[in-house]
Write a protein that holds these residues in place. Structure first.
Motif, PDB file in Angstrom:
ATOM      1  N   ALA A 100       0.363   7.064   9.187  1.00  0.00           N
ATOM      2  CA  ALA A 100      -0.446   6.581  10.300  1.00  0.00           C
ATOM      3  C   ALA A 100      -1.930   6.722   9.985  1.00  0.00           C
ATOM      4  N   ARG A 101      -2.305   7.825   9.340  1.00  0.00           N
ATOM      5  CA  ARG A 101      -3.710   8.027   8.985  1.00  0.00           C
ATOM      6  C   ARG A 101      -4.174   6.980   7.994  1.00  0.00           C
ATOM      7  N   ALA A 102      -3.328   6.702   7.014  1.00  0.00           N
ATOM      8  CA  ALA A 102      -3.695   5.676   6.029  1.00  0.00           C
ATOM      9  C   ALA A 102      -3.868   4.331   6.733  1.00  0.00           C
ATOM     10  N   ALA A 103      -2.968   4.022   7.645  1.00  0.00           N
ATOM     11  CA  ALA A 103      -3.069   2.751   8.369  1.00  0.00           C
ATOM     12  C   ALA A 103      -4.371   2.686   9.145  1.00  0.00           C
ATOM     13  N   ASN A 104      -4.739   3.826   9.730  1.00  0.00           N
ATOM     14  CA  ASN A 104      -5.987   3.866  10.469  1.00  0.00           C
ATOM     15  C   ASN A 104      -7.188   3.595   9.570  1.00  0.00           C
ATOM     16  N   ARG A 105      -7.160   4.207   8.391  1.00  0.00           N
ATOM     17  CA  ARG A 105      -8.267   3.986   7.458  1.00  0.00           C
ATOM     18  C   ARG A 105      -8.356   2.525   7.063  1.00  0.00           C
ATOM     19  N   VAL A 106      -7.197   1.894   6.860  1.00  0.00           N
ATOM     20  CA  VAL A 106      -7.199   0.470   6.506  1.00  0.00           C
ATOM     21  C   VAL A 106      -7.778  -0.338   7.662  1.00  0.00           C
ATOM     22  N   ARG A 107      -7.373   0.039   8.875  1.00  0.00           N
ATOM     23  CA  ARG A 107      -7.882  -0.677  10.042  1.00  0.00           C
ATOM     24  C   ARG A 107      -9.404  -0.622  10.072  1.00  0.00           C
ATOM     25  N   GLN A 108      -9.946   0.536   9.659  1.00  0.00           N
ATOM     26  CA  GLN A 108     -11.398   0.663   9.714  1.00  0.00           C
ATOM     27  C   GLN A 108     -12.070  -0.002   8.534  1.00  0.00           C
ATOM     28  N   GLY A 109     -11.301  -0.606   7.664  1.00  0.00           N
ATOM     29  CA  GLY A 109     -11.918  -1.400   6.606  1.00  0.00           C
ATOM     30  C   GLY A 109     -11.800  -0.795   5.216  1.00  0.00           C
ATOM     31  N   ASP A 110     -11.219   0.409   5.102  1.00  0.00           N
ATOM     32  CA  ASP A 110     -11.110   1.021   3.783  1.00  0.00           C
ATOM     33  C   ASP A 110      -9.810   0.552   3.141  1.00  0.00           C
ATOM     34  N   PHE A 111      -9.887  -0.529   2.391  1.00  0.00           N
ATOM     35  CA  PHE A 111      -8.665  -1.076   1.831  1.00  0.00           C
ATOM     36  C   PHE A 111      -8.169  -0.334   0.601  1.00  0.00           C
ATOM     37  N   ASP A 112      -8.866   0.744   0.247  1.00  0.00           N
ATOM     38  CA  ASP A 112      -8.362   1.516  -0.881  1.00  0.00           C
ATOM     39  C   ASP A 112      -7.467   2.655  -0.416  1.00  0.00           C
ATOM     40  N   ALA A 113      -7.329   2.802   0.894  1.00  0.00           N
ATOM     41  CA  ALA A 113      -6.506   3.899   1.406  1.00  0.00           C
ATOM     42  C   ALA A 113      -5.041   3.654   1.069  1.00  0.00           C
ATOM     43  N   ARG A 114      -4.352   4.710   0.631  1.00  0.00           N
ATOM     44  CA  ARG A 114      -2.933   4.567   0.319  1.00  0.00           C
ATOM     45  C   ARG A 114      -2.177   5.738   0.912  1.00  0.00           C
ATOM     46  N   ALA A 115      -0.913   5.511   1.247  1.00  0.00           N
ATOM     47  CA  ALA A 115      -0.072   6.605   1.724  1.00  0.00           C
ATOM     48  C   ALA A 115       0.661   7.210   0.528  1.00  0.00           C
ATOM     49  N   THR A 116       0.762   8.540   0.532  1.00  0.00           N
ATOM     50  CA  THR A 116       1.499   9.175  -0.570  1.00  0.00           C
ATOM     51  C   THR A 116       2.996   8.993  -0.351  1.00  0.00           C
ATOM     52  N   VAL A 117       3.659   8.510  -1.390  1.00  0.00           N
ATOM     53  CA  VAL A 117       5.105   8.304  -1.291  1.00  0.00           C
ATOM     54  C   VAL A 117       5.800   9.497  -1.942  1.00  0.00           C
ATOM     55  N   VAL A 118       6.527  10.287  -1.127  1.00  0.00           N
ATOM     56  CA  VAL A 118       7.149  11.488  -1.701  1.00  0.00           C
ATOM     57  C   VAL A 118       8.656  11.339  -1.832  1.00  0.00           C
ATOM     58  N   SER A 119       9.215  10.286  -1.311  1.00  0.00           N
ATOM     59  CA  SER A 119      10.673  10.189  -1.382  1.00  0.00           C
ATOM     60  C   SER A 119      11.071   8.723  -1.315  1.00  0.00           C
ATOM     61  N   ALA A 120      12.357   8.487  -1.493  1.00  0.00           N
ATOM     62  CA  ALA A 120      12.840   7.109  -1.431  1.00  0.00           C
ATOM     63  C   ALA A 120      13.605   6.853  -0.145  1.00  0.00           C
ATOM     64  N   ASP A 121      13.427   7.736   0.846  1.00  0.00           N
ATOM     65  CA  ASP A 121      14.142   7.507   2.104  1.00  0.00           C
ATOM     66  C   ASP A 121      13.409   6.439   2.917  1.00  0.00           C
ATOM     67  N   GLU A 122      13.842   6.263   4.136  1.00  0.00           N
ATOM     68  CA  GLU A 122      13.269   5.183   4.954  1.00  0.00           C
ATOM     69  C   GLU A 122      11.757   5.321   5.070  1.00  0.00           C
ATOM     70  N   ILE A 123      11.284   6.547   5.285  1.00  0.00           N
ATOM     71  CA  ILE A 123       9.844   6.739   5.426  1.00  0.00           C
ATOM     72  C   ILE A 123       9.147   6.411   4.109  1.00  0.00           C
ATOM     73  N   GLY A 124       9.754   6.858   3.023  1.00  0.00           N
ATOM     74  CA  GLY A 124       9.171   6.558   1.723  1.00  0.00           C
ATOM     75  C   GLY A 124       9.110   5.058   1.488  1.00  0.00           C
ATOM     76  N   ARG A 125      10.158   4.364   1.881  1.00  0.00           N
ATOM     77  CA  ARG A 125      10.151   2.909   1.680  1.00  0.00           C
ATOM     78  C   ARG A 125       9.064   2.264   2.519  1.00  0.00           C
ATOM     79  N   LEU A 126       8.927   2.786   3.754  1.00  0.00           N
ATOM     80  CA  LEU A 126       7.873   2.264   4.626  1.00  0.00           C
ATOM     81  C   LEU A 126       6.510   2.502   3.986  1.00  0.00           C
ATOM     82  N   ALA A 127       6.330   3.714   3.447  1.00  0.00           N
ATOM     83  CA  ALA A 127       5.040   4.025   2.817  1.00  0.00           C
ATOM     84  C   ALA A 127       4.789   3.105   1.636  1.00  0.00           C
ATOM     85  N   ALA A 128       5.821   2.866   0.832  1.00  0.00           N
ATOM     86  CA  ALA A 128       5.662   1.986  -0.329  1.00  0.00           C
ATOM     87  C   ALA A 128       5.299   0.575   0.119  1.00  0.00           C
TER      88      ALA A 128
END
Lengths: 217, 489
Positions: free
Chosen positions: B214-242
């Motif tokens: 959610a924080r990464a999404a917020n940063r993107v919303r504010q215009g920082d397109f270099d923001a990325r979410a850390t992907v720590v797993s391959a579960d549903e959340i990880g897939r969403l992050a990827a």
């Protein structure tokens, strides 16, 4: 004694036309023609010239510089400036440099001749079509003394609005800055103009400068 | 009808509120519910199992006790030894506090002895029947104090009578209650432990990754397109992050493409404007130098060259006049294209001349004011030209569309900015819906300002005049893609 005239103009056809015109005068003698500034300076040096007819738009050296150089060598030379430009700024500069006459190329033949004679006599001459403009620039802007009001009759808020208007802010921007509505800004503005007897933003700017509401840094 | 409607609305609002509880709390709630269910089932099952086995045990023991007691009463019953019988009964009751009562009967059913303080309760008496088989019977009776396990045994095969031994389940109930209590305590403790552990694990593996996303999404919303979410797993959340990271990457690429295009567009625009100015300059010069000079030469020739008899004076006069007119036109045209005075003497002189010229030509009152700190020099040419052109466009518009009586041009030249304001008291127009041709002129003004790093603001209301305000920062600002890419007013 003939008036020895040198014609400096880069337009060959014009030169020959002018030469033909001048030679119709009995006491005029065209001693030479040049087409560039550098040639003109050299010619003035070599020949004896009483009056120089100078086109200030020749290629190469700008007209005013040519006039300066020529006058350095022959300070008593009478220069009649011939030009298409009817802006009084050129007028001012050339007279400052030391030219004696200023004639437009579309002038009548008599004007040209008159100019040459006047310059030869040591007088100054301005083309008749420029006279009114010269006079108005001489007279300058109408003075704006107590026609406009004084700063004290404005309320502090009005002073704020006045200053912002002078800086160039629009009504909407002033409204935003002062947290008031646009209608209020318009009302203030009307009051200011009425109280100070101002007719336009320009007059407001002048008032602001004169009364310290606008500081130019 | 409205009552049901209000009820429905309340319910839907309630359910929305409930569902909006944080995921964390939801997970917690789910695990608590599961734990409680588990605990309740455990409690119930263990309790009832224990109960059953304890009752079984009690029945067995009661039967055994009754058997032995009956055996010990054989001789006293046969002999009618009341004293011994009473003694034995008393001792039995003494030794086993759970014994509620013992009743000894003669073979006919008449009570020989019992341990009740007062008489035998009639309900109990009613329930009696002689033992059917030769062995002992056990049955369970209900009473006010709980269950009674009663064993009935024949004495000496029934020939000497029978025995009733009643034992209460008090101990059992106490045991079961103790068990329940201990299970409850254990349950409570393990629930607390489990909840704490569950909270920690949920936080680590579920809510924290979600928050990071959610924080990464917020940063993107504010215009920082270099923001990325850390992907720590391959579960549903990880897939969403990827998936989110890929989306941010393509957004970034898209935006830099747009920026590149905008930069290219601006440089192209700049080139076009420069080319336009060059062209105007050269046309003006041509007009001035060639055409103008030729006309002047012609004028001279007319005035002097042609002999009187070939060209009558009147014709000569007319020709001369027409040539002068033409010469004026050409001059005006050249001057309109690119006034030499702008290059030679600067913006102030050029504008003052232009304003005077337009005022006299149109009959409009146009005020002009150029204010600048005296020690500042002339503006650079690349800024003077756009300002001049903007004033040209603005004044032309005022003269042709505004129906105004008064206009004003103000230039404020400061060290770090130059501000231009053109204002009129005409009929104004609706900026948002300006027709195509108008719009082009207005856009042109904005583009010219943006190309030198400045900004052009147009404010107008129908019936309230128009104000055009241009601010240009000085100090070599590059044309900014951001300024030019603002939505058109």
């Amino acid at each position: 004694m003939p008036v020895r005239i040198l014609i400096a103009d880069d337009h060959a056809v014009f030169r020959s036309g002018l030469k033909a015109l001048l030679e119709k005068e009995a006491d005029f003698q065209v001693v030479g023609e040049t087409g560039t500034g550098v040639d003109t300076i050299q010619a003035v040096d070599k020949l004896t010239v009483d009056v120089l007819i100078l086109d200030i738009n020749m290629p190469g050296l700008p007209g005013p510089r040519v006039a300066e150089a020529v006058l350095e060598k022959k300070p008593k030379l009478a220069i009649v400036v011939l030009t298409m430009h009817d802006d009084e700024y050129y007028l001012q500069e050339l007279f400052r440099i030391g030219a004696r006459a200023f004639v437009l190329k579309k002038a009548t033949a008599t004007d040209v001749v008159q100019a040459i004679r006047a310059a030869y006599r040591g007088e100054q001459f301005i083309d008749s079509s420029l006279t009114s403009r010269v006079i108005s620039s001489y007279v300058g802007r109408p003075s704006k003394e107590s026609k406009t009001g004084r700063l004290e009759i404005l309320t502090p808020r009005e002073r704020e609005v006045c200053s912002l208007l002078a800086y160039g802010y629009t009504n909407a921007e002033i409204a935003q800055r002062l947290f008031i509505s646009e209608r209020t800004v318009e009302t203030h503005r009307n009051n200011i103009m009425t109280k100070l007897n101002l007719k336009s933003r320009v007059e407001l700017v002048r008032f602001a400068i004169d009364n310290g509401l606008l500081k130019l840094t | 009808m409205s009552r049901a409607h209000a009820c429905f609305r309340f319910l839907s609002r309630l359910s929305w509120w409930l569902l909006s509880v944080p995921v964390f709390i939801k997970v917690l709630g789910i695990s608590l519910v599961v734990a409680l269910l588990f605990g309740a089932i455990t409690l119930f099952h263990t309790g009832s199992t224990l109960s059953r086995s304890l009752y079984g045990f009690l029945e067995q023991r009661t039967r055994a006790d009754a058997y032995w007691l009956a055996a010990s009463l054989e001789r006293p019953m046969s002999q009618g030894d009341q004293l011994t019988i009473r003694e034995k009964l008393a001792r039995a009751v003494e030794n086993a506090p759970d014994v509620r009562y013992i009743i000894v009967r003669e073979p006919g059913g008449r009570i020989a002895a019992h341990t009740f303080k007062s008489g035998v309760p009639p309900d109990l008496e009613r329930l009696w029947s002689p033992p059917a088989t030769g062995g002992c019977d056990v049955l369970t009776l209900g009473s006010r104090e709980g269950l009674i396990v009663e064993a009935r045994c024949p004495i000496l095969g029934g020939s000497a009578g029978s025995l009733q031994l009643g034992v209460s389940d008090r101990q059992i109930t106490a045991e079961v209650r103790a068990l329940n209590r201990s299970v409850l305590w254990t349950l409570g403790f393990s629930m607390v432990l489990g909840t704490a552990l569950g909270l920690l694990l949920t936080h680590l593996f579920m809510t924290r990754p979600i928050y990071r996303l959610a924080r990464a999404a917020n940063r993107v919303r504010q215009g920082d397109f270099d923001a990325r979410a850390t992907v720590v797993s391959a579960d549903e959340i990880g897939r969403l992050a990827a998936a989110f990271n890929e989306m941010a990457e393509s957004l970034r690429r898209y935006r830099s493409e747009v920026e590149e295009k905008e930069k290219a567009r601006l440089s192209l625009l700049d080139m076009i404007v420069q080319a336009q100015e060059e062209e105007r300059k050269s046309i003006a010069r041509e007009l001035h130098d060639q055409v103008g000079q030729s006309l002047a030469a012609l004028l001279l020739a007319i005035q002097s060259g042609i002999p009187q008899d070939q060209l009558p004076a009147q014709v000569r006069e007319d020709l001369a006049a027409k040539l002068r007119e033409l010469s004026d036109e050409v001059h005006r045209l050249a001057w309109g294209m690119r006034p030499a005075i702008l290059d030679d003497y600067g913006l102030d002189s050029a504008l003052s001349r232009y304003v005077a010229e337009m005022a006299s030509r149109s009959g409009l009152t146009i005020d002009y004011q150029f204010s600048g700190a005296p020690d500042l020099g002339r503006l650079p040419s690349r800024i003077e030209v756009p300002l001049y052109r903007i004033v040209q466009e603005a004044i032309t518009n005022i003269v042709s569309h505004a129906n105004a009586t008064r206009a004003g041009v103000v230039v404020l030249r400061q060290q770090r900015t130059v501000t231009l304001v053109v204002e009129d008291n005409g009929q104004g127009f609706d900026v948002a819906s300006a027709p195509g041709s108008r719009c082009l002129g207005l856009t042109g003004m904005k583009e010219r300002a943006a190309l030198v790093g400045g900004e052009c603001l147009i404010e107008s209301k129908p019936g309230a005049g128009t104000t055009i305000r241009v601010t240009i920062p000085l100090g070599g600002a590059e044309p900014s893609p951001a300024a030019a890419a603002q939505p058109r007013v």
